[in-house]
Enzyme design. Structure first.
Site, PDB file in Angstrom:
ATOM      1  CG  ASP A  67      -0.530  -0.703   2.520  1.00 25.99           C
ATOM      2  OD1 ASP A  67       0.186  -0.805   2.902  1.00 25.99           O
ATOM      3  OD2 ASP A  67      -1.178  -1.289   3.203  1.00 25.99           O
ATOM      4  CG  ASN A 136      -8.792  -1.703  12.030  1.00 26.37           C
ATOM      5  OD1 ASN A 136      -7.666  -2.553  11.781  1.00 26.37           O
ATOM      6  ND2 ASN A 136      -9.216  -0.424  11.405  1.00 26.37           N
ATOM      7  CG  HIS A 138      -5.644  -2.599   8.911  1.00 19.97           C
ATOM      8  ND1 HIS A 138      -6.269  -1.029   9.325  1.00 19.97           N
ATOM      9  CD2 HIS A 138      -4.306  -2.438   9.126  1.00 19.97           C
ATOM     10  CE1 HIS A 138      -4.771  -0.399   9.365  1.00 19.97           C
ATOM     11  NE2 HIS A 138      -4.172  -1.651  10.086  1.00 19.97           N
ATOM     12  CD  GLU A 143      -8.669   0.603   8.180  1.00 21.35           C
ATOM     13  OE1 GLU A 143      -8.358   0.015   8.741  1.00 21.35           O
ATOM     14  OE2 GLU A 143      -8.482   1.904   8.188  1.00 21.35           O
TER      15      GLU A 143
HETATM   16  C1  F6R Z   1       1.397  -1.638   6.127  1.00 21.13           C
HETATM   17  C2  F6R Z   1      -0.360  -2.134   6.367  1.00 21.13           C
HETATM   18  C3  F6R Z   1      -0.550  -2.159   7.381  1.00 21.13           C
HETATM   19  C4  F6R Z   1       0.328  -2.651   8.305  1.00 21.13           C
HETATM   20  C5  F6R Z   1      -0.499  -2.834   9.367  1.00 21.13           C
HETATM   21  C6  F6R Z   1      -0.012  -3.230  11.124  1.00 21.13           C
HETATM   22  O1  F6R Z   1       1.931  -1.188   4.990  1.00 21.13           O
HETATM   23  O2  F6R Z   1      -0.060  -3.089   4.826  1.00 21.13           O
HETATM   24  O3  F6R Z   1      -1.696  -3.179   7.316  1.00 21.13           O
HETATM   25  O4  F6R Z   1       0.619  -3.761   8.469  1.00 21.13           O
HETATM   26  O5  F6R Z   1      -1.213  -1.653  10.392  1.00 21.13           O
HETATM   27  O6  F6R Z   1       0.950  -1.835  11.608  1.00 21.13           O
HETATM   28  P1  F6R Z   1       2.390  -1.943  12.275  1.00 21.13           P
HETATM   29  O7  F6R Z   1       3.109  -3.082  11.966  1.00 21.13           O
HETATM   30  O8  F6R Z   1       2.766  -0.963  12.912  1.00 21.13           O
HETATM   31  O9  F6R Z   1       1.105  -2.363  14.132  1.00 21.13           O
END
Ligand code: F6R
Length: 243
Positions: A67, A136, A138, A143
């Protein structure tokens, strides 16, 4: 799903980095799907270390990131492109032409999403997709919602996700772009292997839901249950609510 528990994030990181390096040795044209965020940082450090010690040949490895923030070009310091350069790409001998990222600064974001899907297909699909998980539930920026996108799309970020990304914008959630481009659920589930990594107590509820609850769009990671080749790598805190 194969669940693996580790005593420390460094043990998890070194196990995953070794698995990835082995995969590159077996297939020098490996196609990797990569996440940003805090969780993969120890893995990227371990990959850098192993690469330096074992002289790994990255020259034909291709990568696709999950992303990118909408409205940010790759030269913006808050972009995931900048994050990836600093965390990994600047420190390994990967050919820059083999690094694929969504361009959040593209003039037509819908067209950019279509371009990305085609680029993944043209590369023969993703061999190993690494994922983090939002508190959450995702994955990528898919989301929790009533409906989920199958393919790469422009996503609206939820409040918790803006807060979680504030570190990239001087700690101010108000400066985090409200939208992002993200692989969709089918893009992610199309990978031949998926490795989900999660660290810390704040991930324990969604990890337990992902593994044991019914599949629901309200917990996008629960869709990983339908994939035939998923490894979930956890520290004890993230695994603490698994029965
Ligand atoms: C980032 C992504 C997100 C993260 C997720 C966890 O490229 O796709 O889904 O993997 O938000 O983020 P952290 O590792 O910062 O807790």
């Amino acid at each position: 799903m194969i669940i693996q528990r580790f005593d420390h994030e460094d043990a998890l990181a070194s196990a995953l980095a070794s698995r990835l390096i082995d995969a590159i040795v077996r297939n020098p044209r490996l196609v990797l799907g990569l996440p940003t965020g805090r969780t993969p940082l120890p893995v990227y450090r371990a990959l850098r270390d192993l690469t330096a010690r074992a002289l790994v040949d990255w020259s034909a490895v291709r990568t696709f990131n999950l992303d990118e923030f909408a409205g940010l070009g790759g030269d913006d310091p808050g972009s995931y492109r900048a994050f990836m350069q600093e965390a990994l790409f600047d420190h390994i001998p990967i050919d820059p032409v083999n690094i694929a990222m969504l361009d959040g600064g593209a003039p037509d974001l819908a067209e950019e999403c279509r371009r990305y899907e085609k680029a993944i297909a043209d590369a023969g699909g993703i061999d190993i997709q690494i994922l983090g998980i939002g508190a959450n539930g995702h994955i990528g920026f898919n989301e929790p919602a009533d409906e989920l996108h199958a393919h790469t799309h422009v996503a609206t970020l939820q409040r918790a996700t803006l807060d979680a990304n504030a570190m990239l914008f001087g700690g101010d959630p108000g400066r985090v772009p409200k939208c992002a481009l993200s692989m969709g659920m089918a893009t992610i589930l199309g990978a031949r292997q998926i490795v989900m990594i999660a660290l810390g107590e704040e991930k324990s509820d969604c990890v337990a839901g992902m593994v044991t609850d019914l599949i629901t769009t309200r917990l996008p990671a629960s869709f990983l249950q339908v994939h035939p080749h998923v490894t979930v790598m956890l520290d004890h805190a993230a695994a603490s609510k698994l029965v």
